[in-house]
Design a protein around this motif. Structure first.
Motif, PDB file in Angstrom:
ATOM      1  N   GLY A 131       0.787  -1.229   0.000  1.00 23.20           N
ATOM      2  CA  GLY A 131       0.000   0.000   0.000  1.00 23.20           C
ATOM      3  C   GLY A 131       0.818   1.278   0.000  1.00 23.20           C
ATOM      4  O   GLY A 131       0.259   2.369  -0.026  1.00 23.20           O
ATOM      5  N   ALA A 132       2.140   1.165   0.015  1.00 20.48           N
ATOM      6  CA  ALA A 132       2.982   2.372   0.044  1.00 20.48           C
ATOM      7  C   ALA A 132       3.000   3.091  -1.300  1.00 20.48           C
ATOM      8  O   ALA A 132       3.392   4.246  -1.380  1.00 20.48           O
ATOM      9  N   ASP A 177       2.769   6.358   6.661  1.00 22.80           N
ATOM     10  CA  ASP A 177       2.225   6.198   8.004  1.00 22.80           C
ATOM     11  C   ASP A 177       1.095   5.153   7.992  1.00 22.80           C
ATOM     12  O   ASP A 177       0.560   4.789   6.949  1.00 22.80           O
ATOM     13  N   LEU A 178       0.729   4.691   9.178  1.00 18.96           N
ATOM     14  CA  LEU A 178      -0.279   3.637   9.334  1.00 18.96           C
ATOM     15  C   LEU A 178      -1.612   4.018   8.698  1.00 18.96           C
ATOM     16  O   LEU A 178      -2.208   3.214   7.976  1.00 18.96           O
ATOM     17  N   ASN A 179      -2.096   5.227   8.955  1.00 17.27           N
ATOM     18  CA  ASN A 179      -3.419   5.596   8.441  1.00 17.27           C
ATOM     19  C   ASN A 179      -3.460   5.597   6.912  1.00 17.27           C
ATOM     20  O   ASN A 179      -4.448   5.160   6.312  1.00 17.27           O
ATOM     21  N   LEU A 191      -1.520   3.801   4.881  1.00 14.71           N
ATOM     22  CA  LEU A 191      -1.454   2.408   4.436  1.00 14.71           C
ATOM     23  C   LEU A 191      -2.793   1.705   4.650  1.00 14.71           C
ATOM     24  O   LEU A 191      -3.289   1.013   3.762  1.00 14.71           O
ATOM     25  N   TRP A 192      -3.381   1.886   5.825  1.00 11.62           N
ATOM     26  CA  TRP A 192      -4.647   1.217   6.130  1.00 11.62           C
ATOM     27  C   TRP A 192      -5.740   1.667   5.158  1.00 11.62           C
ATOM     28  O   TRP A 192      -6.509   0.838   4.661  1.00 11.62           O
ATOM     29  N   HIS A 193      -5.784   2.936   4.858  1.00  7.33           N
ATOM     30  CA  HIS A 193      -6.768   3.455   3.904  1.00  7.33           C
ATOM     31  C   HIS A 193      -6.619   2.759   2.546  1.00  7.33           C
ATOM     32  O   HIS A 193      -7.613   2.467   1.873  1.00  7.33           O
ATOM     33  N   ARG A 194      -5.392   2.484   2.147  1.00  6.93           N
ATOM     34  CA  ARG A 194      -5.128   1.902   0.825  1.00  6.93           C
ATOM     35  C   ARG A 194      -5.335   0.388   0.761  1.00  6.93           C
ATOM     36  O   ARG A 194      -5.640  -0.134  -0.301  1.00  6.93           O
ATOM     37  N   VAL A 195      -5.137  -0.331   1.869  1.00  3.71           N
ATOM     38  CA  VAL A 195      -5.178  -1.798   1.807  1.00  3.71           C
ATOM     39  C   VAL A 195      -6.400  -2.426   2.469  1.00  3.71           C
ATOM     40  O   VAL A 195      -6.650  -3.611   2.269  1.00  3.71           O
ATOM     41  N   ARG A 196      -7.165  -1.679   3.206  1.00  5.73           N
ATOM     42  CA  ARG A 196      -8.210  -2.291   4.043  1.00  5.73           C
ATOM     43  C   ARG A 196      -9.284  -3.029   3.267  1.00  5.73           C
ATOM     44  O   ARG A 196      -9.876  -3.956   3.781  1.00  5.73           O
ATOM     45  N   LEU A 218       3.374  -5.422  11.628  1.00  6.77           N
ATOM     46  CA  LEU A 218       4.321  -5.571  10.523  1.00  6.77           C
ATOM     47  C   LEU A 218       5.164  -4.314  10.349  1.00  6.77           C
ATOM     48  O   LEU A 218       6.377  -4.398  10.101  1.00  6.77           O
ATOM     49  N   MET A 219       4.537  -3.157  10.484  1.00  5.08           N
ATOM     50  CA  MET A 219       5.284  -1.900  10.381  1.00  5.08           C
ATOM     51  C   MET A 219       6.356  -1.822  11.463  1.00  5.08           C
ATOM     52  O   MET A 219       7.502  -1.452  11.187  1.00  5.08           O
TER      53      MET A 219
END
Length: 182
Positions: free
Chosen positions: A16-17, A108-110, A112-117, A137-138
Motif C-alpha cells: 500500500g505504500a 504512516d499507518l493511516n 497504508l490502512w486506507h489503501r489496503v483495508r 508488521l510496520m
C-alpha cells in the motif's frame, strides 16, 4: 528526451505504500523499464501470491522472490517494485545494494490502512485484526526498511506529484544516478 539510470532504482516498503503506482510513473518519466517483482513471480508460477502462500508457504515464496529479484537485477537498469517482505531478506538487500539504489517509500499507518483495508489480495492481512497486523508488521519492518539508501516520505498526494518529488530526492541523494541525455 531520454534519460538513463546508472543503476536500478528499487522501491521497497509496506503493502500500500505506492511502489507499483509510483514505480510505473517514475519509469515512464525516466524512459526506463518498470518491473514489479510480485507480478513477475505470479507470472512465472501461473498463480497469485495468495495462492502461492496458501499452497507452498511463505518460505517457498521468499525463495522464489529472491530468484526473481536476482534475475531482474541482472537485466537492463530500470525501476523495480518489490514486495513488502523482500527487503527483509539479507540476500535481497545485498543483491539490491550491488546493482541498485534502494528507496524506501515510507508511509504512516493511516495512509497504508486506507489503501489496503478493502483488498483481499494481501495474504499477511488475512487475520482477525488486519489493522493490528499491519501495525505489527510496520513495527517489525520499519527498522529494516530504514537501511535503504533513501528514506522517502510517501505522504498522500497524486502519483505525479509524488514521483516528481521522488526524482528530486534521488538527484539530491546521488546526483549521478540519473544521467541526462547527451
Amino acid at each position: 528526451m531520454k534519460q538513463r539510470l546508472r543503476r536500478h532504482i528499487v522501491l521497497i516498503g509496506m503493502m500500500g505504500a505506492g511502489k507499483t503506482a509510483i514505480g510505473t510513473e517514475l519509469a515512464r518519466r525516466l524512459h526506463v523499464p518498470f518491473t514489479d517483482s510480485d507480478a513477475e513471480i505470479e507470472s512465472a508460477a501461473a498463480m497469485t501470491i495468495s495462492e502461492i502462500f496458501a499452497r507452498d508457504g511463505e518460505a517457498f515464496f521468499r525463495n522464489r522472490e529472491a530468484e526473481v529479484i536476482a534475475r531482474i537485477l541482472d537485466g537492463t537498469n530500470g525501476v523495480i517494485s518489490t514486495g513488502g517482505g523482500a527487503w527483509l531478506q539479507a540476500r535481497n538487500r545485498e543483491a539490491i545494494r550491488a546493482r541498485g539504489m534502494s528507496v524506501w517509500l515510507n508511509c504512516d499507518l493511516n495512509t497504508l490502512w486506507h489503501r489496503v483495508r478493502m483488498r483481499s489480495t494481501r495474504p499477511l492481512l488475512q487475520t482477525a485484526d488486519p489493522k493490528g497486523t499491519l501495525q505489527r508488521l510496520m513495527a517489525e519492518r520499519y527498522p529494516v526498511y530504514a537501511r535503504a539508501d533513501l528514506d522517502f516520505p510517501a505522504r498522500p498526494g497524486t502519483v505525479e506529484d509524488t514521483t516528481l518529488r521522488l526524482i528530486g530526492a534521488i538527484r539530491d541523494a546521488d546526483p549521478t544516478m540519473i544521467e541526462e541525455p547527451t
